[in-house]
Design a protein around this motif. Structure first.
Motif, PDB file in Angstrom:
ATOM      1  N   THR A  35       7.637  13.377  37.257  1.00  0.00           N
ATOM      2  CA  THR A  35       8.922  13.400  37.943  1.00  0.00           C
ATOM      3  C   THR A  35       9.406  14.829  38.089  1.00  0.00           C
ATOM      4  OG1 THR A  35      11.241  12.700  37.830  1.00  0.00           O
ATOM      5  CG2 THR A  35      10.102  13.016  35.743  1.00  0.00           C
ATOM      6  N   LEU A  36      10.078  15.104  39.168  1.00  0.00           N
ATOM      7  CA  LEU A  36      10.530  16.474  39.456  1.00  0.00           C
ATOM      8  C   LEU A  36      11.719  16.898  38.621  1.00  0.00           C
ATOM      9  CD1 LEU A  36      10.198  16.443  43.363  1.00  0.00           C
ATOM     10  CD2 LEU A  36       8.515  17.153  41.639  1.00  0.00           C
ATOM     11  N   ILE A 146       5.588   6.919  43.683  1.00  0.00           N
ATOM     12  CA  ILE A 146       4.655   5.848  43.319  1.00  0.00           C
ATOM     13  C   ILE A 146       5.221   5.001  42.175  1.00  0.00           C
ATOM     14  CG2 ILE A 146       2.602   7.111  44.052  1.00  0.00           C
ATOM     15  CD1 ILE A 146       2.118   7.861  41.158  1.00  0.00           C
ATOM     16  N   GLY A 147       6.462   5.243  41.800  1.00  0.00           N
ATOM     17  CA  GLY A 147       7.079   4.479  40.724  1.00  0.00           C
ATOM     18  C   GLY A 147       8.449   5.031  40.413  1.00  0.00           C
ATOM     19  N   GLY A 148       9.094   4.448  39.428  1.00  0.00           N
ATOM     20  CA  GLY A 148      10.426   4.890  39.048  1.00  0.00           C
ATOM     21  C   GLY A 148      11.495   3.920  39.507  1.00  0.00           C
ATOM     22  N   GLY A 155      17.778   8.402  42.436  1.00  0.00           N
ATOM     23  CA  GLY A 155      16.628   9.037  43.058  1.00  0.00           C
ATOM     24  C   GLY A 155      15.594   9.573  42.098  1.00  0.00           C
ATOM     25  N   LEU A 156      15.514   9.022  40.882  1.00  0.00           N
ATOM     26  CA  LEU A 156      14.510   9.466  39.911  1.00  0.00           C
ATOM     27  C   LEU A 156      13.171   8.814  40.249  1.00  0.00           C
ATOM     28  CD1 LEU A 156      13.773  11.035  37.373  1.00  0.00           C
ATOM     29  CD2 LEU A 156      14.490   9.063  36.012  1.00  0.00           C
ATOM     30  N   TYR A 157      12.293   9.562  40.884  1.00  0.00           N
ATOM     31  CA  TYR A 157      10.998   9.052  41.321  1.00  0.00           C
ATOM     32  C   TYR A 157       9.888   9.554  40.398  1.00  0.00           C
ATOM     33  CZ  TYR A 157      13.308   8.231  45.849  1.00  0.00           C
ATOM     34  OH  TYR A 157      14.148   7.819  46.853  1.00  0.00           O
ATOM     35  N   LEU A 158       8.862   8.741  40.256  1.00  0.00           N
ATOM     36  CA  LEU A 158       7.573   9.224  39.783  1.00  0.00           C
ATOM     37  C   LEU A 158       6.743   9.523  41.021  1.00  0.00           C
ATOM     38  CD1 LEU A 158       6.568   6.915  36.798  1.00  0.00           C
ATOM     39  CD2 LEU A 158       7.070   9.356  36.720  1.00  0.00           C
ATOM     40  N   VAL A 159       6.249  10.753  41.126  1.00  0.00           N
ATOM     41  CA  VAL A 159       5.539  11.169  42.328  1.00  0.00           C
ATOM     42  C   VAL A 159       4.098  11.504  41.980  1.00  0.00           C
ATOM     43  CG1 VAL A 159       7.628  12.039  43.434  1.00  0.00           C
ATOM     44  CG2 VAL A 159       6.250  13.570  42.014  1.00  0.00           C
ATOM     45  N   SER A 160       3.240  11.482  42.984  1.00  0.00           N
ATOM     46  CA  SER A 160       1.832  11.831  42.808  1.00  0.00           C
ATOM     47  C   SER A 160       1.642  13.326  43.038  1.00  0.00           C
ATOM     48  CB  SER A 160       0.967  11.044  43.781  1.00  0.00           C
ATOM     49  OG  SER A 160       1.223  11.448  45.111  1.00  0.00           O
ATOM     50  N   ALA A 161       0.469  13.806  42.691  1.00  0.00           N
ATOM     51  CA  ALA A 161       0.174  15.231  42.830  1.00  0.00           C
ATOM     52  C   ALA A 161       0.076  15.667  44.282  1.00  0.00           C
ATOM     53  CB  ALA A 161      -1.120  15.566  42.097  1.00  0.00           C
ATOM     54  N   THR A 162       0.030  14.733  45.202  1.00  0.00           N
ATOM     55  CA  THR A 162      -0.045  15.106  46.618  1.00  0.00           C
ATOM     56  C   THR A 162       1.244  15.769  47.102  1.00  0.00           C
ATOM     57  OG1 THR A 162       0.657  12.855  47.205  1.00  0.00           O
ATOM     58  CG2 THR A 162      -1.713  13.310  47.165  1.00  0.00           C
TER      59      THR A 162
END
Length: 353
Positions: A35-36, A146-148, A155-162
């Protein structure tokens, strides 16, 4: 046949293990989602580390190799060797201890490299400085989610390395190799290989000097304090190297602790492959394999061919009223380590091992 067996131990097996580790090193690691807004991976990227890779290689490999060589050549086999022992026998023992010390160091290094590189790629854990390496596309983070729970946690996202815009793929992929920490695993494993024989050989009583009829405190004396101080030098060095991985924001605390414990555990395994237990043998090496004394013929002296002969002799001596147990013990200790017995039985002294 035995020479080929030793060569297989010394070169083929460690080289094959290290080659597999190198293969893991070249693979692209798994990229664990992140997450960012995670502060634990938001540290700045440090361009110039306190301990470079070249310095680390010298401290964790060259230093232990030199230390093992010096201990074997200077301190072993010890001052209790009978005065009439030929110099050639003593130097054979020194060279054998040097050989087995480097064997244990090489096996430890290869195993540590294999397990560290393999686990790094398998786990793909983000480093503390991942976001600095990644250079994420903050404006479109929802496109990489991709989750969260964005609806619940603002707006708390789990994001991929892309999401990363980093063009240097080596730097980016390295940002996902935090666990376990390689510097502590290599440093502690090699330092531990140095500390074990260095601390045990000059200080602990050997099996040859262990008389069940004599109290333990009467068989040896406490080592001088300076020996312990000398041993603190490589240990403190390993601690400092590990601390730089934390202060340079390369690893999380748990990564460093796990790597250190893993290195110590591998070092114990590598040491015990070629050396007796410290309390039994003072940290000295097993004797060389031979036709009569090889692992394939059985585990333990009782499984060796000459062990069967000695049991037969013991049975014969007991029937004739002789006590052969003391003679067997002395023959094994002196014969097994290549030490010669004094010509005068009244002056027999055990060889330091």
């Amino acid at each position: 046949m035995l020479g080929a067996n030793h060569g297989f131990d010394q070169l083929t097996v460690p080289s094959a293990i290290a080659a597999v580790g190198a293969g893991f090193w070249k693979l692209t690691p798994n990229h664990r989602p992140f997450t960012l807004v995670d502060p634990s991976i938001s540290f700045p990227y440090v361009e110039h580390e306190k301990i470079s890779t070249a310095v680390l290689a010298v401290l964790s490999l060259l230093f232990p190799a030199i230390s093992i060589f010096l201990v074997a050549i200077i301190f072993l086999p010890g001052p209790s060797v009978p005065a009439k022992t030929p110099k050639s026998v003593i130097w054979r023992r020194k060279l054998w201890e040097w050989n087995t010390g480097w064997l244990g160091l090489g096996l430890t290094l290869a195993l540590t490299f294999l397990l560290t590189m393999g686990m790094k790629n398998l786990f793909g854990k983000p480093r503390p400085d991942l976001l600095s390496r990644c250079k994420p596309d903050y404006e479109h983070q929802a496109d990489y989610a991709i989750g969260g729970y964005p609806q619940v946690l603002n707006g708390l996202y789990l994001v991929s390395a892309t999401i990363c815009r980093q063009t240097d793929m080596e730097r980016l992929n390295n940002g996902f190799t935090s666990f376990p920490s390689g510097s502590p695993s290599h440093t502690f494993s090699n330092v531990d290989q140095t500390a074990r024989p260095s601390s045990s050989s000059p200080t602990l009583p050997s099996p040859a000097s262990t008389d069940p009829q004599t109290p333990d405190r009467s068989q040896s004396a406490a080592p001088p304090t300076y020996l312990h101080v000398l041993l603190l030098i490589p240990i403190c060095l390993a601690i400092y190297i590990s601390s730089t991985r934390y202060s340079d924001f390369r690893h999380h605390g748990f990564d460093i602790l796990f790597g250190s414990l893993m290195g110590i555990s591998i070092s114990w395994f590598g040491f015990r492959m070629y050396h007796l237990p410290i309390r039994r043998g003072g940290g000295c090496a097993w004797g060389p394999r031979s036709e009569a004394r090889a692992f394939a013929t059985g585990i333990g002296l009782g499984g060796y061919r000459e062990g069967q002969r000695k049991r037969d002799d013991e049975h014969h001596d007991l029937e004739s009223g002789k006590d052969a147990s003391q003679e067997m013990s002395r023959e094994f200790v002196n014969g097994g380590y290549g030490m010669m017995e004094p010509s005068n039985p009244a002056q027999q002294q055990p060889a330091q091992v």
